[in-house]
Design a protein around this motif. Structure first.
Motif, PDB file in Angstrom:
ATOM      1  N   ASN A   6       0.829  -1.228   0.000  1.00 52.85           N
ATOM      2  CA  ASN A   6       0.000   0.000   0.000  1.00 52.85           C
ATOM      3  C   ASN A   6       0.847   1.255   0.000  1.00 52.85           C
ATOM      4  O   ASN A   6       0.396   2.321   0.400  1.00 52.85           O
ATOM      5  N   SER A   7       2.116   1.092  -0.371  1.00 49.93           N
ATOM      6  CA  SER A   7       2.998   2.257  -0.317  1.00 49.93           C
ATOM      7  C   SER A   7       2.638   3.293  -1.337  1.00 49.93           C
ATOM      8  O   SER A   7       2.873   4.467  -1.153  1.00 49.93           O
ATOM      9  N   THR A   8       2.057   2.822  -2.444  1.00 49.24           N
ATOM     10  CA  THR A   8       1.646   3.775  -3.485  1.00 49.24           C
ATOM     11  C   THR A   8       0.258   3.438  -3.930  1.00 49.24           C
ATOM     12  O   THR A   8      -0.161   2.275  -3.873  1.00 49.24           O
ATOM     13  N   LEU A 113       0.109  -6.040  10.899  1.00 46.99           N
ATOM     14  CA  LEU A 113       0.264  -4.936  11.874  1.00 46.99           C
ATOM     15  C   LEU A 113       1.412  -4.020  11.474  1.00 46.99           C
ATOM     16  O   LEU A 113       1.317  -2.785  11.580  1.00 46.99           O
ATOM     17  N   ARG A 114       2.513  -4.657  11.068  1.00 45.00           N
ATOM     18  CA  ARG A 114       3.663  -3.833  10.701  1.00 45.00           C
ATOM     19  C   ARG A 114       3.350  -2.942   9.509  1.00 45.00           C
ATOM     20  O   ARG A 114       3.666  -1.754   9.497  1.00 45.00           O
ATOM     21  N   ARG A 119       2.050   2.042   7.126  1.00 40.19           N
ATOM     22  CA  ARG A 119       1.167   2.897   6.312  1.00 40.19           C
ATOM     23  C   ARG A 119       0.701   4.130   7.092  1.00 40.19           C
ATOM     24  O   ARG A 119       0.707   5.256   6.563  1.00 40.19           O
ATOM     25  N   LEU A 120       0.292   3.877   8.344  1.00 40.45           N
ATOM     26  CA  LEU A 120      -0.136   5.022   9.167  1.00 40.45           C
ATOM     27  C   LEU A 120       1.010   6.009   9.370  1.00 40.45           C
ATOM     28  O   LEU A 120       0.814   7.229   9.340  1.00 40.45           O
ATOM     29  N   LEU A 121       2.183   5.428   9.608  1.00 41.95           N
ATOM     30  CA  LEU A 121       3.336   6.318   9.808  1.00 41.95           C
ATOM     31  C   LEU A 121       3.631   7.108   8.541  1.00 41.95           C
ATOM     32  O   LEU A 121       3.920   8.320   8.586  1.00 41.95           O
ATOM     33  N   ASP A 126       3.384  11.952   5.591  1.00 45.27           N
ATOM     34  CA  ASP A 126       2.982  12.737   4.408  1.00 45.27           C
ATOM     35  C   ASP A 126       2.066  13.895   4.793  1.00 45.27           C
ATOM     36  O   ASP A 126       2.197  15.019   4.290  1.00 45.27           O
ATOM     37  N   SER A 127       1.092  13.590   5.709  1.00 43.92           N
ATOM     38  CA  SER A 127       0.178  14.664   6.146  1.00 43.92           C
ATOM     39  C   SER A 127       0.940  15.767   6.860  1.00 43.92           C
ATOM     40  O   SER A 127       0.682  16.962   6.654  1.00 43.92           O
TER      41      SER A 127
END
Length: 645
Positions: A6-8, A113-114, A119-121, A126-127
């Motif tokens: 899900n990196s991109t 989880l990782r 992704r959240l990180l 990015d945000s």
């Protein structure tokens, strides 16, 4: 470096191949040692560890899908190796498969989880980067706007300073205690001081010594009261000349109403002060002139209300100005003149035309004196009515002299009339003898008609009527002669000028015949009646006719003609002309002056009396020389009486 699915938002195909390739490669690497050591007597003991490590690596780095692929490949490889005896016969396949499954689920869960944490990180990073970029851009914009504002403030300050320094007045500011802190360049240039020299109370060196104490005391009272104010004082210019200035000051207050600064201006009013002084001097001179001229001066509003009376009016009437300005002036006018005076004044107010009349005014001694009132309506620069300006001139002595002159002229006129009797005696006798002879002849005829047998009564009746008619004619001749020489008061009545002219011509019939004068008349038909005194108008016509007859006495080489005309000259006047064929006039303008005559034995009063009679009837009399010979005397009389006369 981890490869997150899900990196991109759009995963490239090469990344998918690499992740699934990792599953195959990792399993192959784990199974490879078993094939290398397959010829040993003992199968590899660490086969399961290598497989678990391969599965763990695939799940951790390639994700759940490739991890499951590596699990399936590991299971298939394990089963294949057991069938081909690559592993020892007692290998715990079931336990191994169960362990593989549990281990893979745990690894998949930890891997998810990782990846979620990554992704959240990543999203948070990015945000945060986006917010940091936005805040940075906003700070840049704010900083730019602040810089622009500072530049604009600086430009405004520079512009304000330029305006303050160049405005054509002296501007300054002071602290709450009244000490000066700022002067514009115009102030400093005018006073010839530097900003440091003018600071605090240094500016007072430029104030005129006679005005300094008054100015500083007033300034301290202003700062004590915390209110705006203004005062006039003189300031010294850089060249030493003192000029008048108007000092104006206003406080600047904070939100609580406390004065935080004073702002002031000094405006040059030197020329205005000089103009005001000149105006005051002019007003003093004008007032002195108005108060000392030998006349009564007054002013009134456009509606007619009195606004000013000079001292001459107050002294003449003996009343205070308040009583007269309230409208009581009409009580001082003679009762016989009041109505006509007020009517004329009302008409002037309604039309705005000049007002001029004569009436009697009661003085402080109770005596009425004749005054000549003149008034004109003044207008301002825009043409609007501003006020009435009036003048009352005492003409009482002139009126008395005119009355005495009229009395003298009347007596002279009577004397001339008496003197004329001698000249007209033959004509009068002829005029009377004719009707008397006719009476006698008619009487004899009446006697003859009555003595006849039988009596001729009709003829006798005609003769008797002739006697009556001729007797009345003789009486009319006598009446006219008596009226002409009778001294009587002037009584104006409606008259027909043609009748007056006819009466005088009948009276002069014998004189014209004796002097061979041909009389011609051109009398207008339906001539309107005029107001006048019959006797005076008879004398007027008689004098003009006699003057024309006498003017033709020297004539011997041409006919003597006397022409009398009458006609309505306008809607307001009637014109009468007497034209002779005599020697003419040398000075028509002076012929009506008293004691001016062209006759050897003349008194020079006849034409002067004629002019007095015409003017008494509000008319006009003039004379003109003819072309080559003769003269024409003309007069006009109004059809209506002038109530002011």
């Amino acid at each position: 470096m981890s490869i997150s699915p899900n990196s991109t938002p759009a995963r490239p195909a090469i990344a998918v191949v690499l992740r699934y390739g990792l599953a195959v490669v990792s399993v192959a690497i784990a199974v490879g040692p078993t094939f290398v050591l397959r010829h040993h007597d003992t199968p590899p003991r660490f086969f399961s560890h290598f497989v678990l490590i391969a599965i763990a690596i695939t799940f951790w780095y390639a994700g759940t899908g490739p991890g499951l692929v590596s699990l399936l490949l590991s299971c298939a490889a394990t089963v294949a190796m057991l069938r081909n005896n690559f592993l020892y016969s007692d290998f715990p396949l079931r336990r191994f498969l169960i362990f593989y499954g549990v281990f893979s689920l745990l690894l998949g869960w930890f891997s998810a989880l990782r990846r979620r944490a990554e992704r959240l990180l990543t999203e948070s990073r990015d945000s945060l980067e986006i917010r940091v970029a936005e805040r940075t851009a906003e700070l840049v914009r704010v900083n730019q706007a602040l810089q622009n504002t500072q530049d604009e403030i600086k430009r405004s300050e520079d512009q304000l300073r330029a305006i303050i320094d160049t405005i054509p007045t002296l501007a300054w500011s002071a602290r709450p205690d009244g000490s000066a802190e700022f002067f514009n360049q115009h102030y400093l240039d005018y006073a010839g001081l530097s900003a440091k020299q003018a600071q605090d109370w240094g500016w007072t060196v430029a104030v005129h010594p006679n005005d300094l104490n008054t100015l500083t005391d007033y300034w301290r009272s202003i700062t004590a009261d915390n209110e705006r104010g203004e005062i006039e004082a003189r300031l010294r210019r850089f060249d030493g000349e003192y000029r008048w200035f108007l000092f104006r000051v206003s406080p600047l207050r904070d939100e609580s109403g406390k004065v935080v600064k004073w702002y002031g201006t000094n405006t040059d009013i030197h020329d205005r002060k000089r103009a005001e002084e000149a105006l005051r001097a002019s007003e003093r001179d004008l007032t002195l002139t108005i108060e000392t001229i030998p006349g009564l001066v007054w002013c009134a509003s456009p509606k007619g209300d009195l606004t000013y009376l000079n001292q001459g009016v107050l002294d003449f009437l003996g009343k205070p100005a308040s009583e007269l300005l309230a409208g009581g002036w009409a009580d001082f006018v003679h009762s016989d003149d009041r109505s006509a005076t007020q009517t004329a004044w009302t008409q002037a107010l309604a039309t705005g035309q000049p007002y001029e009349t004569q009436y009697r005014l009661r003085g402080s001694d109770g005596v009425y004196r004749w005054v000549h009132s003149l008034s004109r309506l003044g207008h301002d620069n825009e043409g609007r009515a501003s006020r009435w300006y009036g003048l009352l001139i005492d003409i009482d002595e002139r009126k008395n002299m005119e009355e005495a002159l009229r009395t003298t002229e009347a007596r002279l006129s009577q004397a001339m009339q008496v003197a004329t009797v001698g000249e007209l005696s033959a004509s009068i006798a002829h005029e009377i003898n004719q009707p008397l002879a006719a009476v006698v002849a008619s009487g004899h005829a009446c006697v003859r008609f009555l003595s006849a047998q039988p009596p001729n009564l009709s003829k006798a009746h005609e003769a008797a009527e002739s006697i009556v008619r001729d007797g009345k004619e003789a009486g009319e001749v006598v009446r006219r002669i008596r009226a002409l020489f009778k001294r009587a008061a002037v009584e104006k009545a409606a008259l027909n000028l043609n009748d007056v002219i006819g009466e005088v011509l009948r009276l002069l019939g014998g004189e014209t015949k004796k002097k061979h004068v041909a009389v011609e008349t051109d009398l207008g038909k339906d001539l309107p009646l005029i107001p006048g005194d019959r006797v005076q108008l008879q004398q007027l016509v008689l004098n003009l006719l006699l003057n024309g007859i006498e003017a033709m006495d020297p004539i011997s080489n041409r006919p003597k003609k006397l022409l009398v005309r009458s006609r309505q000259n306008s809607a307001e006047t009637v014109l009468v002309e007497v034209q002779d064929s005599g020697v003419g006039l040398e000075s028509p303008d002076r012929i009506f002056e008293a004691f001016v005559t062209t006759k050897e034995n003349g008194m020079g009063m006849g034409l002067a009396i004629c002019r007095s009679i015409v003017e008494a009837h509000n008319g006009r009399l003039w004379a003109a020389s003819g072309d080559g010979s003769g003269a024409t005397f003309s007069f006009v009389l109004p059809l209506r009486l002038n109530t002011e006369s």
